[in-house]
Design an enzyme around this catalytic site. Structure first.
Site, PDB file in Angstrom:
ATOM      1  N   HIS A 125       0.815  -1.219   0.000  1.00 54.62           N
ATOM      2  CA  HIS A 125       0.000   0.000   0.000  1.00 54.62           C
ATOM      3  C   HIS A 125       0.855   1.279   0.000  1.00 54.62           C
ATOM      4  O   HIS A 125       0.700   2.146  -0.871  1.00 54.62           O
ATOM      5  CB  HIS A 125      -0.906   0.047   1.236  1.00 54.62           C
ATOM      6  N   ASP A 126       1.718   1.396   1.003  1.00 50.71           N
ATOM      7  CA  ASP A 126       2.431   2.667   1.184  1.00 50.71           C
ATOM      8  C   ASP A 126       3.519   2.903   0.125  1.00 50.71           C
ATOM      9  O   ASP A 126       3.626   4.032  -0.387  1.00 50.71           O
ATOM     10  CB  ASP A 126       2.984   2.763   2.614  1.00 50.71           C
TER      11      ASP A 126
END
Ligand code: BDR
Ligand code: CA
Length: 298
Positions: free
Chosen positions: A230-231
């Site tokens: 995600h990040d």
């Protein structure tokens, strides 16, 4: 270019820090927030990762202990009891700065003549507080990239905490609501992009990981059979915007309890003025190539 990362490391936040440093993005500071873990642990982890990278220049400011109004819900079941995949990295050599993260953020943006690029990969508590302290700083933000939300724009854009909401927005919906009303028009990379298995760590990708990346990802990957990046994907949209497609939408954030908590309600009719630029496509191959190449250097 002045860049600040606000995060809650967290395995994928740690990978995002590694990605930024490997890509030679000069971070002015890292600010930490409670999310994946309590803020003392996310701060400790930010310092640990910077140490492993040999980065003793980047200051770390510890931020909010919990969401604006709700109790903290952590994600220890994914990120491990140490928040870094129980990887047992050595303790940090440095300590956090004295100033609170949201006060630092407000002051730094306000006092700097250069505009600031902000990247947020955790709950938006610190940022909402900074915008409350000095609302005019919103105009001094050159770009604002957020990892959060799910927008039902792709087959992967559904909730990862409830059916309808994503972890960062679910954790502090009031802060998210405030940020989306602030007039910043952030670039938002949500689960529509990051939950796609085509940009995740799967068996094949795990097999080529090495070093710290492998050490922190191993336990969550083995437990879940996949590990979503995600990040790092949000960070990629900042470094390599050309491999993403974004579209402006008006988005409101639900403050209801239950499944709707932190849910993003997208005006697909285009009636209300847009307040966010939402990612709906990424060049998967390009992302993986760039990310894997970068983290193999650290
Ligand atoms: C987000 O939640 C956290 O667990 C991850 O670090 C990421 O920022 C994904 O929903
Ligand atoms: Ca995070």
């Amino acid at each position: 270019m002045k860049v600040i990362l606000d995060c809650d490391p967290g395995v994928d936040d740690a990978l995002a820090i590694m990605f930024l440093i490997a890509e030679k993005v000069k971070l002015e500071a890292i600010t930490t927030v409670a999310g994946n873990h309590e803020v003392d642990k996310t701060s400790y982890n930010a310092l640990r990762i910077l140490d492993v990278l040999g980065e003793d220049r980047v200051p770390v400011y510890r931020g909010s202990k919990g969401p604006l109004t709700r109790s903290l819900v952590t994600a220890e079941h994914i990120h491990g009891s140490d928040g870094l995949g129980d990887s047992n990295l050595p303790p940090p050599k440095r300590k956090v700065e004295k100033e609170d993260a949201s006060e630092f953020l407000a002051r730094f943006v306000d006092e700097n003549t250069d505009k600031v690029h902000l990247i947020a990969t955790g709950p938006l508590t610190n940022i909402a507080k900074a915008f409350r302290y000095r609302p005019w700083i919103v105009k001094k933000i050159e770009s604002f990239t957020i990892m959060g939300g799910c927008f039902f724009l792709t087959p992967f854009g559904y909730g990862n905490v409830t059916k309808l909401s994503e972890f960062n927005f679910f954790t502090d919906p009031e802060a998210t609501y405030y940020v989306f009303k602030s007039g910043t028009k952030p670039n938002v990379v949500g689960l529509d992009i990051t939950q796609d298995p085509g940009v995740a760590i799967t068996d094949q990708i795990f097999g080529i990981l090495e070093g710290v990346a492998k050490r922190i990802v191993e336990k969550p990957f083995r437990k879940l059979g996949i590990f979503h990046l995600h990040d790092p994907i949000a960070v990629a949209s900042f470094i390599y915007p050309d491999i993403f497609k974004f579209k402006l939408f008006n988005v409101s954030i639900s403050l209801y309890d239950g499944d709707e908590r932190g849910m993003c309600i997208v005006d697909r009719r285009g009636i209300y003025s847009p307040n966010a630029n939402i990612a709906y496509k990424v060049n998967r191959r390009e992302f993986l190539l760039k990310f894997l190449k970068a983290i193999s250097k650290v």
